[in-house]
Design a protein around this motif. Structure first.
Motif, PDB file in Angstrom:
ATOM      1  N   GLU A  63       0.807  -1.230  -0.040  1.00 22.85           N
ATOM      2  CA  GLU A  63      -0.180   0.222   0.023  1.00 22.85           C
ATOM      3  C   GLU A  63       0.908   1.119   0.065  1.00 22.85           C
ATOM      4  O   GLU A  63       1.741   1.366   0.788  1.00 22.85           O
ATOM      5  CB  GLU A  63      -0.947   0.146   1.145  1.00 22.85           C
ATOM      6  N   MET A  64       0.556   2.270  -0.732  1.00 24.98           N
ATOM      7  CA  MET A  64       1.367   3.316  -1.000  1.00 24.98           C
ATOM      8  C   MET A  64       0.420   4.571  -0.873  1.00 24.98           C
ATOM      9  O   MET A  64      -0.692   4.624  -1.803  1.00 24.98           O
ATOM     10  CB  MET A  64       1.888   3.477  -2.214  1.00 24.98           C
ATOM     11  N   PRO A  65       0.714   5.525  -0.368  1.00 26.15           N
ATOM     12  CA  PRO A  65       0.169   6.872  -0.475  1.00 26.15           C
ATOM     13  C   PRO A  65       0.168   7.519  -1.661  1.00 26.15           C
ATOM     14  O   PRO A  65       1.288   7.644  -2.597  1.00 26.15           O
ATOM     15  CB  PRO A  65       0.723   7.896   0.499  1.00 26.15           C
ATOM     16  N   HIS A  66      -0.945   7.938  -2.447  1.00 28.82           N
ATOM     17  CA  HIS A  66      -1.145   8.584  -3.805  1.00 28.82           C
ATOM     18  C   HIS A  66      -1.533  10.238  -3.689  1.00 28.82           C
ATOM     19  O   HIS A  66      -1.823  10.470  -2.661  1.00 28.82           O
ATOM     20  CB  HIS A  66      -2.036   7.917  -4.385  1.00 28.82           C
ATOM     21  N   ALA A  67      -0.938  10.714  -4.857  1.00 32.13           N
ATOM     22  CA  ALA A  67      -1.046  12.192  -4.580  1.00 32.13           C
ATOM     23  C   ALA A  67      -2.626  12.725  -4.668  1.00 32.13           C
ATOM     24  O   ALA A  67      -2.783  13.926  -4.286  1.00 32.13           O
ATOM     25  CB  ALA A  67      -0.322  12.964  -6.070  1.00 32.13           C
ATOM     26  N   SER A  68      -3.636  11.826  -4.920  1.00 37.86           N
ATOM     27  CA  SER A  68      -4.878  12.155  -4.810  1.00 37.86           C
ATOM     28  C   SER A  68      -5.041  12.162  -3.390  1.00 37.86           C
ATOM     29  O   SER A  68      -6.349  12.804  -3.123  1.00 37.86           O
ATOM     30  CB  SER A  68      -5.671  11.073  -5.551  1.00 37.86           C
ATOM     31  N   GLY A  69      -4.534  11.726  -2.363  1.00 41.79           N
ATOM     32  CA  GLY A  69      -4.793  11.534  -1.196  1.00 41.79           C
ATOM     33  C   GLY A  69      -5.328  10.351  -0.593  1.00 41.79           C
ATOM     34  O   GLY A  69      -5.549  10.090   0.647  1.00 41.79           O
ATOM     35  N   GLU A  70      -5.466   9.371  -1.645  1.00 43.32           N
ATOM     36  CA  GLU A  70      -5.856   8.101  -1.285  1.00 43.32           C
ATOM     37  C   GLU A  70      -4.793   7.190  -1.065  1.00 43.32           C
ATOM     38  O   GLU A  70      -3.527   7.494  -1.405  1.00 43.32           O
ATOM     39  CB  GLU A  70      -6.769   7.518  -2.470  1.00 43.32           C
ATOM     40  N   THR A  71      -5.040   5.943  -0.691  1.00 43.43           N
ATOM     41  CA  THR A  71      -3.920   4.873  -0.555  1.00 43.43           C
ATOM     42  C   THR A  71      -4.204   3.859  -1.532  1.00 43.43           C
ATOM     43  O   THR A  71      -5.321   3.427  -1.792  1.00 43.43           O
ATOM     44  CB  THR A  71      -4.084   4.235   0.933  1.00 43.43           C
TER      45      THR A  71
END
Length: 402
Positions: free
Chosen positions: A342-350
């Motif tokens: 699991e990685m944090p995404h620029a959208s604010g989602e994981t």
């Protein structure tokens, strides 16, 4: 600001002029191993795979396809067809070790970015070209697509039921293998440069890499001059080594040698086969594969898949269920091996991504940043790597270069 790269390739900077799958597979591997990867994308459109959807990653506007092969990269939008864009590429190359591209043969030379042109200016540059058919040969100008390469490379003639039509593999293996071979070539070139200071070009043709992994089937042809037939799920050189129906589904049974076959027969009431000359050795069983299948099918149908797996594993006989992807990702072994990250995404989602399978004890792959949104790092890279001012960046943006 992105997290600093860590890993065995940290300190190397890669200019990524690739799109779709073969090239991005190569550069993602380099990024996972610690290289800083700067991905150049077309303004507004970006990598083609941004539009290969649905499905999208949940709660984002990003295609699952793109997110799967573009982690650990910085996205810079740049029109390299314009002289101003080409000038930016040249400035980037002053601090880049590796360039990876998958344009058609000769396409980048039109922009002054071909290997010979750049090697004269940057003799230490490692330049990897991934194309459908390589830089030479009669097919060199042709575009390459995964299904096309699977067809021309022979694997489709080997895949499918004996009386059915040729089938491609269910995932784009021609692209994936080309990307991985490209990465291997780059690592070899990096080692060569450490020793000599010299860069070089790596010429990867998808058809070449496809022929290379024909493996035992390719060698079977070279040894006999005969085209191997389609065998469905049966092995061309081992029997029994195939799927069998069970009481409630299917199982893969892999009897890899004669001692294992003897163990199978003694454990499951088939001792009489050991005195039958038609089953005596693996080469004879391969010649009599239809008889082997017909004989063992009712035996395998006597138990459920789970019962067979328990019984066969107790005898140390290769076996396994035929999993759906839901089964794969819920498998306790796959989970124990941490094959989903699991990685944090620029959208604010994981976002969830499939992990890198290379397990290094001292310098494992790192997961620094999820696949970027389009142009996410343009200003950062131009400011910090190229040394451009805010006014210069704004000027390029006004001209549509960024």
């Amino acid at each position: 600001m992105s997290a600093p790269p860590t890993g065995p390739l940290s300190g190397l900077r890669v200019l990524d002029l690739t799109r779709v799958l073969a090239g991005p597979t190569c550069t993602q591997m380099l990024g996972d191993l610690g290289a800083e990867v700067i991905k150049i994308e077309r303004p507004e459109a970006g990598d083609d795979t941004r539009g290969f959807a649905p499905p999208f990653v949940p709660k984002t506007k990003e295609s699952a396809y793109f997110v799967g092969v573009n982690r650990n990269k910085k996205s810079v939008t740049l029109d390299i067809a314009k002289p101003e864009g080409q000038a930016v590429i040249l400035k980037l190359l002053e601090s880049c070790d590796i360039l990876v591209e998958n344009f058609k043969v000769g396409a980048l030379a039109k922009y002054g970015l071909g290997y010979e042109q750049l090697a004269a200016k940057f003799p230490r540059l490692i330049y990897c070209s991934i194309t459908g058919f390589g830089q030479t040969g009669p097919y060199a100008p042709r575009p390459g697509y995964d299904a096309l390469i699977q067809a021309m490379g022979g694997v489709m003639s080997l895949t499918g039921e004996p009386k059915g039509s040729p089938q491609k593999v269910g995932v784009p293996v021609a692209d994936l293998f080309a990307g991985l071979y490209g990465c291997i070539g780059i690592l070899a070139a990096v080692n060569h440069r450490h020793a000599t200071g010299e860069g070089q070009q790596i010429d990867i043709g998808m058809l070449d890499t496809h022929v290379a992994w024909l493996a035992n089937q390719g060698m079977n042809y070279l040894a006999t001059g005969e085209n191997p037939p389609r065998l469905g799920n049966q092995h061309p050189n081992i029997a029994p080594y195939q799927e069998f129906p069970t009481k409630d589904g299917y199982i893969i049974l892999a009897v890899g040698n004669d001692p294992t076959f003897e163990r199978f027969c003694k454990a499951f009431g088939q001792e009489h086969l050991l005195s039958d000359p038609r089953f005596a050795t693996n080469p004879i069983r391969v010649q009599n594969r239809d008889l082997v299948t017909e004989t063992l099918t009712p035996v395998m149908q006597s138990k459920t898949t789970a019962e067979w797996i328990t019984a066969l594993e107790a005898q140390k006989i290769g076996c396994g269920p035929i999993n759906t992807l839901k089964d794969v990702f819920s498998d306790p072994h796959v989970q124990a091996r941490n094959m989903v990250v699991e990685m944090p995404h620029a959208s604010g989602e994981t976002v969830q991504v499939i992990a890198n399978p290379v397990k290094l004890s001292r310098t494992p792959p790192s997961y620094r940043s999820a696949a970027p949104v389009l142009g996410q790092h343009t200003q950062e890279v131009l400011r910090e790597v190229v040394g451009m001012s805010e006014a210069e960046i704004a000027g390029l943006k006004e001209k549509g270069i960024l």
